[in-house]
Design a protein around this motif. Structure first.
Motif, short mmCIF file in Angstrom:
data_model
loop_
_atom_site.label_atom_id
_atom_site.label_comp_id
_atom_site.label_asym_id
_atom_site.label_seq_id
_atom_site.Cartn_x
_atom_site.Cartn_y
_atom_site.Cartn_z
N ILE A 166 -7.66 69.24 47.87
CA ILE A 166 -7.09 70.59 47.77
C ILE A 166 -6.05 70.69 46.67
CG2 ILE A 166 -7.52 71.04 50.21
CD1 ILE A 166 -4.58 70.55 50.76
N LYS A 167 -5.74 69.58 45.98
CA LYS A 167 -4.78 69.64 44.88
C LYS A 167 -5.38 70.41 43.71
CE LYS A 167 -1.04 67.22 45.96
NZ LYS A 167 0.33 67.73 45.82
N GLU A 168 -4.55 71.15 43.01
CA GLU A 168 -4.99 71.92 41.86
C GLU A 168 -5.29 71.01 40.68
OE1 GLU A 168 -3.32 75.44 38.84
OE2 GLU A 168 -2.06 74.58 40.41
N VAL A 169 -6.38 71.30 39.96
CA VAL A 169 -6.69 70.61 38.71
C VAL A 169 -5.96 71.35 37.60
CG1 VAL A 169 -8.50 69.91 37.10
CG2 VAL A 169 -8.92 69.84 39.58
N ILE A 170 -4.94 70.73 37.05
CA ILE A 170 -4.06 71.39 36.09
C ILE A 170 -4.61 71.21 34.68
CG2 ILE A 170 -1.72 71.46 35.13
CD1 ILE A 170 -0.74 70.38 37.83
N LYS A 194 -12.22 66.26 30.71
CA LYS A 194 -12.94 66.44 31.98
C LYS A 194 -14.12 65.49 32.11
CE LYS A 194 -11.72 71.33 32.53
NZ LYS A 194 -12.23 72.72 32.62
N SER A 197 -5.02 65.24 37.55
CA SER A 197 -4.59 65.74 38.86
C SER A 197 -5.81 66.12 39.68
CB SER A 197 -3.66 66.95 38.70
OG SER A 197 -4.34 68.00 38.04
N GLY A 198 -5.60 66.36 40.95
CA GLY A 198 -6.67 66.83 41.82
C GLY A 198 -7.85 65.87 41.90
#
Length: 362
Positions: free
Chosen positions: A86-90, A101, A251-252
């Motif tokens: 559920i962490k945001e991909v910054i 990516k 992140s994420g």
């Protein structure tokens, strides 16, 4: 010992004979099922290894480990997984967005493909080439491309330094891993994964290969520890110098891919070690001890393989929590001045022993 090929043949006949499917459709369905099972096993083992290292680390440091979430901390890993998902991909400024990516997928795919080649039990292997060890070595080398891409595309000096360190480290220590593998291939006379396991029916190579097999095992474990960027060779992720190294800016779920591959690579190198030196799924057999061998055969082959891999993983984790981090010049000197020359001499000695028949392999 139960042969899992009986199950696979029964399922194939169920699709082709009983259900009347054409062979190409049955093969497609089988491949999809195998892929799903491998991904499931990949995820479950990664979660187990995260908790396993935490428990071993706590034991070495004389503390109790994670205890807050669930009984004995058993649900802590599930909480970590949910948090990761559920962490945001910054998105970052001035980065190469496409390569940034793409990098985690390089690392993950290389890890999954090698994972699929491991022999899980008797007749329980997704794929088996006559050059299986060569294929596993070649595919595992692709992971360093993802690490270099991650460091370069993140537009950060910390990630770039970490990626360069990791590239130099992994490429260097791949030589010692390959030489240790060649030593056992020379003893077995085959690069087939199944052939290597079956060649150890009368004794694991760590016992039947004389001193060169023991030296090759020691070199492999040290080189594999460095290859997976684990302590005391975790310079690419040196927290005090580089924050988190090449994946600092991730992140994420993208960070989760690196995290997942890191722990599964620990299992993969341990599984390859058990395959080469400890007989893979082959039980412990002692020539002449028929009763003992019969008892060992009652233990499922999958248990043998997983138990050996977890044992080798314990040795690698032991390294991490026993030795301080080395400097980059010390790390490269260990490979180029010591491990590789010793490994080359050891390979020549093994070739001489095999040529003269001075070994115990049957």
């Amino acid at each position: 010992m139960f042969n899992f090929s009986v199950v696979t043949e029964w399922f194939n006949n169920l699709l082709t004979v009983s259900a009347g499917m054409p062979q190409w459709l049955a093969t497609t369905i089988e491949c999809v099922i195998i892929a799903v099972l491998l991904l499931l096993a990949y995820t479950v083992l990664a979660m187990f290894y995260i908790m396993y290292e935490r428990w071993v680390c706590a034991w070495f440091q004389c503390r109790r480990g994670p205890l807050r979430v669930g009984p004995w901390g058993s649900l802590q890993i599930f909480a970590d997984v949910i948090k990761m998902l559920i962490k945001e991909v910054i998105g970052l400024w001035k980065t190469d967005n496409f390569l940034h990516k793409l990098a985690p997928y390089f690392v993950l795919v290389a890890s999954v493909v090698v994972f699929a080649c491991l022999p899980w039990g008797k007749g329980m292997q997704a794929i088996d080439f006559n050059v299986g060890i060569f294929f596993m070595t070649a595919v595992s080398s692709l992971g360093v491309i993802g690490i270099l891409l991650a460091g370069w595309s993140s537009n950060s000096k910390y990630t770039l330094i970490g990626a360069m360190r990791s590239g130099a480290q992994m490429i260097s220590y791949e030589l010692s891993i390959g030489i240790a593998m060649l030593t056992i291939v020379c003893l077995a006379g085959t690069m087939s994964v199944t052939g290597l396991v079956e060649a150890q029916q009368n004794g694991w190579f760590i016992f039947t290969g004389h001193i060169p097999a023991i030296i090759a095992f020691i070199i492999y474990v040290i080189a594999a520890t460095a290859e997976t960027n684990r302590g005391p060779f975790d310079l690419p992720e040196a927290e005090h110098e580089l924050t988190a190294g090449y994946h600092t800016e991730y992140s994420g779920i993208h960070f989760g891919f690196f995290y997942l591959a890191e722990y599964l690579n620990l299992f993969i190198v341990s599984g390859i070690a058990s395959l080469l030196f400890l007989g893979g799924w082959m039980p412990l057999h002692v020539p002449g001890w028929e009763g003992f061998n019969a008892v060992m055969d009652y233990i499922p082959s999958t248990i043998w393989f997983l138990g050996k891999a977890i044992f080798v993983s314990f040795i690698i984790i032991w390294f991490k929590w026993s030795f301080p981090r080395v400097r980059i010049d010390q790390l490269l000197a260990l490979e180029w001045r010591y491990l590789m020359p010793i490994g080359l001499v050891n390979l020549v000695v093994m070739a001489v022993l095999v040529s003269l028949g001075w070994h115990f392999a049957g």
